[in-house]
Every structure is written in structure tokens, then in C-alpha cells.
Scaffold this motif. Structure first.
Motif, PDB file in Angstrom:
ATOM      1  N   SER A 220      27.018  17.045  -2.201  1.00  0.00           N
ATOM      2  CA  SER A 220      27.174  17.119  -3.648  1.00  0.00           C
ATOM      3  C   SER A 220      25.807  17.349  -4.274  1.00  0.00           C
ATOM      4  N   LEU A 221      25.764  18.201  -5.302  1.00  0.00           N
ATOM      5  CA  LEU A 221      24.502  18.581  -5.934  1.00  0.00           C
ATOM      6  C   LEU A 221      24.320  17.827  -7.245  1.00  0.00           C
ATOM      7  N   HIS A 222      23.186  17.148  -7.361  1.00  0.00           N
ATOM      8  CA  HIS A 222      22.867  16.347  -8.536  1.00  0.00           C
ATOM      9  C   HIS A 222      21.524  16.784  -9.105  1.00  0.00           C
ATOM     10  N   GLY A 223      21.132  16.177 -10.216  1.00  0.00           N
ATOM     11  CA  GLY A 223      19.846  16.469 -10.833  1.00  0.00           C
ATOM     12  C   GLY A 223      19.192  15.203 -11.334  1.00  0.00           C
ATOM     13  N   GLY A 224      17.874  15.239 -11.480  1.00  0.00           N
ATOM     14  CA  GLY A 224      17.141  14.087 -11.969  1.00  0.00           C
ATOM     15  C   GLY A 224      16.109  13.579 -10.983  1.00  0.00           C
ATOM     16  N   ALA A 225      16.069  14.173  -9.792  1.00  0.00           N
ATOM     17  CA  ALA A 225      15.086  13.807  -8.763  1.00  0.00           C
ATOM     18  C   ALA A 225      15.028  14.956  -7.776  1.00  0.00           C
ATOM     19  N   LEU A 226      14.204  14.811  -6.755  1.00  0.00           N
ATOM     20  CA  LEU A 226      14.073  15.842  -5.728  1.00  0.00           C
ATOM     21  C   LEU A 226      14.051  15.149  -4.364  1.00  0.00           C
ATOM     22  N   VAL A 227      15.261  14.990  -3.771  1.00  0.00           N
ATOM     23  CA  VAL A 227      15.368  14.251  -2.523  1.00  0.00           C
ATOM     24  C   VAL A 227      16.762  14.468  -1.933  1.00  0.00           C
ATOM     25  N   ALA A 228      16.854  14.386  -0.607  1.00  0.00           N
ATOM     26  CA  ALA A 228      18.134  14.430   0.091  1.00  0.00           C
ATOM     27  C   ALA A 228      18.519  13.000   0.462  1.00  0.00           C
ATOM     28  N   ASN A 229      19.609  12.534  -0.107  1.00  0.00           N
ATOM     29  CA  ASN A 229      20.049  11.142   0.021  1.00  0.00           C
ATOM     30  C   ASN A 229      21.200  11.040   1.018  1.00  0.00           C
ATOM     31  N   TYR A 230      21.195   9.983   1.857  1.00  0.00           N
ATOM     32  CA  TYR A 230      22.227   9.839   2.880  1.00  0.00           C
ATOM     33  C   TYR A 230      22.717   8.388   2.941  1.00  0.00           C
ATOM     34  N   PRO A 231      23.905   8.137   3.558  1.00  0.00           N
ATOM     35  CA  PRO A 231      24.517   6.789   3.581  1.00  0.00           C
ATOM     36  C   PRO A 231      23.681   5.791   4.383  1.00  0.00           C
ATOM     37  N   TRP A 232      23.959   4.484   4.137  1.00  0.00           N
ATOM     38  CA  TRP A 232      24.885   3.985   3.147  1.00  0.00           C
ATOM     39  C   TRP A 232      24.264   3.958   1.755  1.00  0.00           C
ATOM     40  N   ASP A 233      25.147   4.054   0.752  1.00  0.00           N
ATOM     41  CA  ASP A 233      24.679   3.948  -0.626  1.00  0.00           C
ATOM     42  C   ASP A 233      24.644   2.506  -1.105  1.00  0.00           C
ATOM     43  N   GLY A 234      25.470   1.646  -0.491  1.00  0.00           N
ATOM     44  CA  GLY A 234      25.526   0.251  -0.908  1.00  0.00           C
ATOM     45  C   GLY A 234      25.147  -0.682   0.226  1.00  0.00           C
ATOM     46  N   THR A 235      25.025  -1.953  -0.087  1.00  0.00           N
ATOM     47  CA  THR A 235      24.725  -2.975   0.910  1.00  0.00           C
ATOM     48  C   THR A 235      25.713  -4.119   0.773  1.00  0.00           C
ATOM     49  N   GLN A 236      25.873  -4.867   1.856  1.00  0.00           N
ATOM     50  CA  GLN A 236      26.826  -5.969   1.849  1.00  0.00           C
ATOM     51  C   GLN A 236      26.398  -7.068   0.890  1.00  0.00           C
ATOM     52  N   ASP A 237      25.104  -7.342   0.816  1.00  0.00           N
ATOM     53  CA  ASP A 237      24.631  -8.425  -0.038  1.00  0.00           C
ATOM     54  C   ASP A 237      24.209  -7.948  -1.423  1.00  0.00           C
ATOM     55  N   LYS A 238      24.472  -6.666  -1.718  1.00  0.00           N
ATOM     56  CA  LYS A 238      24.187  -6.069  -3.038  1.00  0.00           C
ATOM     57  C   LYS A 238      22.690  -5.984  -3.340  1.00  0.00           C
ATOM     58  N   ARG A 239      21.859  -6.157  -2.329  1.00  0.00           N
ATOM     59  CA  ARG A 239      20.419  -6.067  -2.537  1.00  0.00           C
ATOM     60  C   ARG A 239      19.902  -4.697  -2.145  1.00  0.00           C
ATOM     61  N   ARG A 240      18.755  -4.345  -2.684  1.00  0.00           N
ATOM     62  CA  ARG A 240      18.137  -3.061  -2.385  1.00  0.00           C
ATOM     63  C   ARG A 240      17.368  -3.169  -1.070  1.00  0.00           C
ATOM     64  N   ASN A 241      17.894  -2.526  -0.020  1.00  0.00           N
ATOM     65  CA  ASN A 241      17.192  -2.434   1.253  1.00  0.00           C
ATOM     66  C   ASN A 241      17.820  -1.326   2.081  1.00  0.00           C
ATOM     67  N   TYR A 242      17.153  -0.937   3.143  1.00  0.00           N
ATOM     68  CA  TYR A 242      17.659   0.125   4.005  1.00  0.00           C
ATOM     69  C   TYR A 242      18.918  -0.382   4.711  1.00  0.00           C
ATOM     70  N   TYR A 243      20.032   0.324   4.503  1.00  0.00           N
ATOM     71  CA  TYR A 243      21.295  -0.074   5.120  1.00  0.00           C
ATOM     72  C   TYR A 243      21.851   1.126   5.871  1.00  0.00           C
ATOM     73  N   ALA A 244      21.709   1.095   7.186  1.00  0.00           N
ATOM     74  CA  ALA A 244      22.045   2.251   8.009  1.00  0.00           C
ATOM     75  C   ALA A 244      23.526   2.283   8.366  1.00  0.00           C
TER      76      ALA A 244
END
Length: 487
Positions: A220-244
């Protein structure tokens, strides 16, 4: 007073985020902007020189009517390698038009399918413009560019320029109901979000689309940054960290294919290599990317292709040139990389709806329902144990060394045999009735043992001949593998 309003407006623009705005499920405000509860950890974007009130940021962009006309004109101009269809309608009734590009458009083949989705957020319109340019560029260069020819002849490419035409018309992020469509999908961490009937029309259209077409990968193509984003988008504990996710390595590889092919994405000082794990950037829930991977069996990336959400329309040709090789190489990776093949029955030679697994990766890829073709994306340059399984058949596994080029592995599975020596599946696979099956079972069990033994030897010999014939046909009619292995 006007000065105060202008300053407040600029403040919100400065703190808008590419994938996000508000992370919770509340609706977009009437102005089309959202509060940002994670503003401290999200990317801060540029400040536009002029506000929406003073200039129409969509000047030079196609209106929805112009987009529809462009799609239909493309379908007529490029009918030899394309077809046009709609997957549904928006809240306000605008068709969600899709362009399919292939050497056999509209026909199912044992080939991987890829989809591009643009304009998920109404205020991120660059994608819808670039996807029309992409379609026309493929049409114009099909017989001249080897990479384009590879894509057209080996992939079914589906392009949805605008998922959110209503939001575009309203110049706001959400759809006509004010819902952020990239927070509207069922989510693995929010079970209450699984009610499909409660989804928006645009969301349900995407979900139905994946039930009809077995997509291997998408973006999906978005705008507002310049980066290729991949899953996961969320985490189990709702905290910001790398979730593979289970296929973290493969997703990093696919994201790097896009980033490294881009004019300057890989040079990012904010995102190493121009790629990022979604949850590490900032977690979101109800996103389309995670839903595709979990429920659709589809490897999806979220591509942020422009720092500016509403760049001047005159900049679109340059943005296309920056992204051209990225989109082409990403689609081409479906046939140039990974493991591909089909699953057959040894007793009848017919295709089987197999399940493909890779040892050490907790993810199953389903073979197609018609041709039983599978397309397993994996990181090249590594060794894998790949297994095919079908209920009622003996599973088979093979160890492969996946080099830089794609590899084809066809599985020929033997039916399970009961303790009495009868085939577990051979009778029911003929679609015969239960009375017919009972008749044959009683017949074979009632004859003399020696006759029965001769029949078994004779059937085994026929199976041997049939397997040789299957292998011969596979070699004769193989798709596009660099190496062919039948297991």
C-alpha cells in the motif's frame, strides 16, 4: 483571530504522522485532522508553506471522476494485457476500480498475484497518481523492457489506485464516515475488532477481494515519510518496540528490495537502510498490512513514498522516477526469488490443495485451489527444509539451498494406506457416491488373495508409469524456474 487560527492549524500539520494521526479507534475530527497520542515517538513532518484554507492542495491531481475516466481509457488502450473491474463501492457510492495487468488478464494461471493499493488515507494522494503512471508505463514498455515483460508474462498484477475516494474528495484522512481505514481491519491483538459486518464498505471490499484472489504479496502506498514499513505493526503489550513476525527475515528482504532500488530511500538518516518494523516506529492496531499477512496469506508492505503528503502536482513525474525501479523490482521479486511449485497426487496426477511449511518459520502458505500452485517468498542465500502436506496423503519434505535465483520444487504426494492395505483417499477423490465406494471395497476384499496380490502389483506398476509421465509433463510445461525438483 485569523492569525491564531493559522498558527493552530500549522501546529497540527507539524505533528501529523505518516501512518497515524490518532492511534486509538476514535473518529477523525470534523476538520479532518486527528490528535496524536504518540507524537513524541512518531515522525515529525514538514510544515507546509500555505494552509488548506488558502490554496487547494489537490490542484493538478486527478479528481475521482478524472481517475475513473483514466482507468477506463487505460482499459481500452491497453486491452491486450489488461482488464478493468471493481471490488465494491465507497460509502458515497464511488466504485473502487482495479486494473489487472497480465498476458492473460482475467484468467487464472499457476502464477503469483501482486496488488498495489493507493490512497488508503484520503489526504495521501501521491499513490493514486503514481499507480496510474505505473500502469501506463507498463503498457508502453511491455515489448521493450525485459523487466516489464517478465512481470506481465509471469505475474498477475492488480492495481487499486484509490481505496478511499471519498476521503480524497473531502481532503481528509478518513473516509466519508470519518474512519481511518488503516485502523479498521481485524487485529490479532484486538479480538473485539473481528466483526466483519462492523467494518467500513471500503474495508469489506478489500477483505472480499482477498477471498476471491490468492495474492502472494502486496504493497500500500502512503505519504508523509520516506520508508518501507513491514510487520508487525502492533505489539502485545501496546508498547513501542521491535515486534517481529514469523517471516521477519523475508519482510526485511522485501522492504530492502524497495528501499535499495529507490533514488534515496536507503540513504535515510532516520531509518537504517530506509526500512522499519512498524511497531518499532510506532504501534498501530487494525492495520491492513498485518491483516493481509495473518488472514489473507499475503505478504504486504506499507510504503511511505513521499515526505510531503500533498506535493505540488508538478513534482509527481520526479517522484515517479524516484520510485519506478522500486515498484518494478518489488513485483518482479515474486518470480525472481523464493520457492515455487505445484502439488500433485501420485495415484491420479491431479493437483492437490497443499499446505506449504518451512521448518523454523511458523507460517503456512496455501497452494492455489485450481492449479495447486504455491509461491513461497524466502530470503535467498540460505538453506531451508520445505514440506508439503495434504489431508489423506503422506507429507513430503526436502532440503534446498536457495540461491539468488528462484527455485521450483514440485511435490508428488502418495495417498495414505490403511492397515488393511486400501487407499485412504483414492476412492473418495473420484467423487464417487458412498454406495459405489462400498461396492468396490466389498469386491476387492472378497476375491482370492492371489488375485488381490496381482492387482496390487499391477496398480503399483501403473502408478510408476503415471509418475514418470507426470514428471515428464512438469519438465515439458514448467513455469519459469531456474531449477526444477520433483519430490
Amino acid at each position: 483571530m485569523n492569525i491564531v487560527v493559522s498558527l493552530l492549524f500549522s501546529f497540527f500539520l507539524r505533528h501529523a504522522v505518516a501512518r497515524g494521526g490518532q492511534r486509538c479507534t476514535s473518529l477523525t475530527s470534523a476538520s479532518g485532522f486527528e490528535n496524536d497520542s504518540y507524537a513524541g515517538s512518531a515522525r515529525h513532518l514538514f510544515v507546509e508553506n500555505q494552509s488548506h484554507a488558502r490554496i487547494d492542495v489537490a490542484r493538478g491531481y486527478m479528481t475521482n471522476s478524472e481517475l475513473e475516466k483514466a482507468v477506463k481509457e487505460f482499459g481500452q488502450r491497453c486491452s491486450h494485457i489488461s482488464t478493468i473491474y471493481s471490488i465494491g463501492k465507497s460509502v458515497n457510492g464511488f466504485p473502487l476500480w482495479v486494473i489487472e495487468i497480465s498476458d492473460k488478464p482475467g484468467k487464472e494461471e499457476p502464477e503469483p498475484a501482486f496488488k498495489f493499493v493507493g490512497n488508503v488515507h484520503g489526504d495521501e494522494p501521491v499513490g493514486r497518481e503514481l499507480l496510474l503512471i505505473l500502469a501506463n508505463w507498463i503498457c508502453d514498455n511491455y515489448m521493450r523492457d525485459p523487466l516489464v515483460k517478465l512481470i506481465v508474462e509471469n505475474v498477475h498484477l492488480h492495481i487499486l489506485p484509490s481505496m478511499n475516494p471519498d476521503g480524497f474528495s473531502l481532503r481528509r484522512r478518513g473516509n466519508a464516515n470519518g474512519i481511518d481505514l488503516n485502523r479498521d481491519f481485524p487485529d490479532q491483538f484486538l479480538p473485539w475488532n473481528d466483526d466483519e459486518d462492523a467494518r467500513q464498505p471500503e474495508t469489506k471490499a478489500i477483505m472480499g477481494w482477498l477471498r476471491e484472489i490468492h495474492f502472494t504479496a502486496s504493497a500500500s502506498l502512503h505519504g508523509g515519510a520516506l520508508v518501507a514499513n513491514y510487520p508487525w505493526d502492533g505489539t502485545q503489550d501496546k508498547r513501542r518496540n521491535y515486534y517481529a513476525c514469523p517471516d521477519d527475515g523475508t519482510f526485511r528482504f522485501l522492504a530492502s528490495v524497495y528501499s535499495q532500488s529507490h533514488y534515496n530511500m536507503s540513504l535515510s538518516k532516520e531509518f537504517e537502510g530506509g526500512i522499519t518494523n512498524g511497531a518499532f516506529w510506532y504501534p498501530i492496531y487494525g492495520g491492513m498490512q498485518d491483516w493481509n499477512y495473518i488472514y489473507g496469506g499475503c505478504f504486504e508492505l506499507t510504503l511511505e513514498i513521499s515526505d510531503n503528503k500533498w506535493p505540488n502536482a508538478e513534482e509527481l513525474p520526479t517522484i515517479w522516477e524516484y520510485n519506478k525501479m522500486s515498484v518494478l523490482n518489488l513485483v518482479a521479486s515474486l518470480v525472481k526469488k523464493g520457492v515455487h511449485g505445484r502439488v500433485f497426487s501420485s495415484d491420479s496426477g491431479r493437483p492437490l490443495p497443499g499446505l506449504i511449511t518451512v521448518k523454523g518459520i511458523n507460517y503456512t502458505v496455501k497452494a492455489g485451489s485450481v492449479f495447486s500452485d504455491y509461491h513461497r517468498l524466502l530470503v535467498p542465500g540460505e538453506r531451508y527444509e520445505v514440506m508439503a502436506a495434504v489431508p489423506g496423503y503422506k507429507s513430503k519434505a526436502t532440503n534446498i539451498w536457495l540461491e539468488e535465483e528462484a527455485m521450483t520444487v514440485d511435490f508428488i504426494l502418495d495417498p495414505e494406506i490403511t492397515s488393511e492395505g486400501t487407499l485412504l483417499r483414492s476412492m473418495c477423490d473420484c467423487n464417487c457416491g458412498s454406495k459405489s465406494r462400498l461396492f468396490w471395497e466389498e469386491y476387492f476384499l472378497g476375491v482370492h488373495f492371489e488375485v488381490y496380490l496381482v492387482l496390487i502389483v499391477f496398480l503399483a506398476f501403473l502408478c510408476f508409469l503415471l509418475r514418470r509421465r507426470i514428471k515428464f509433463n512438469l519438465l515439458k510445461h514448467g513455469q519459469s524456474p531456474k531449477r526444477l525438483v520433483s519430490i
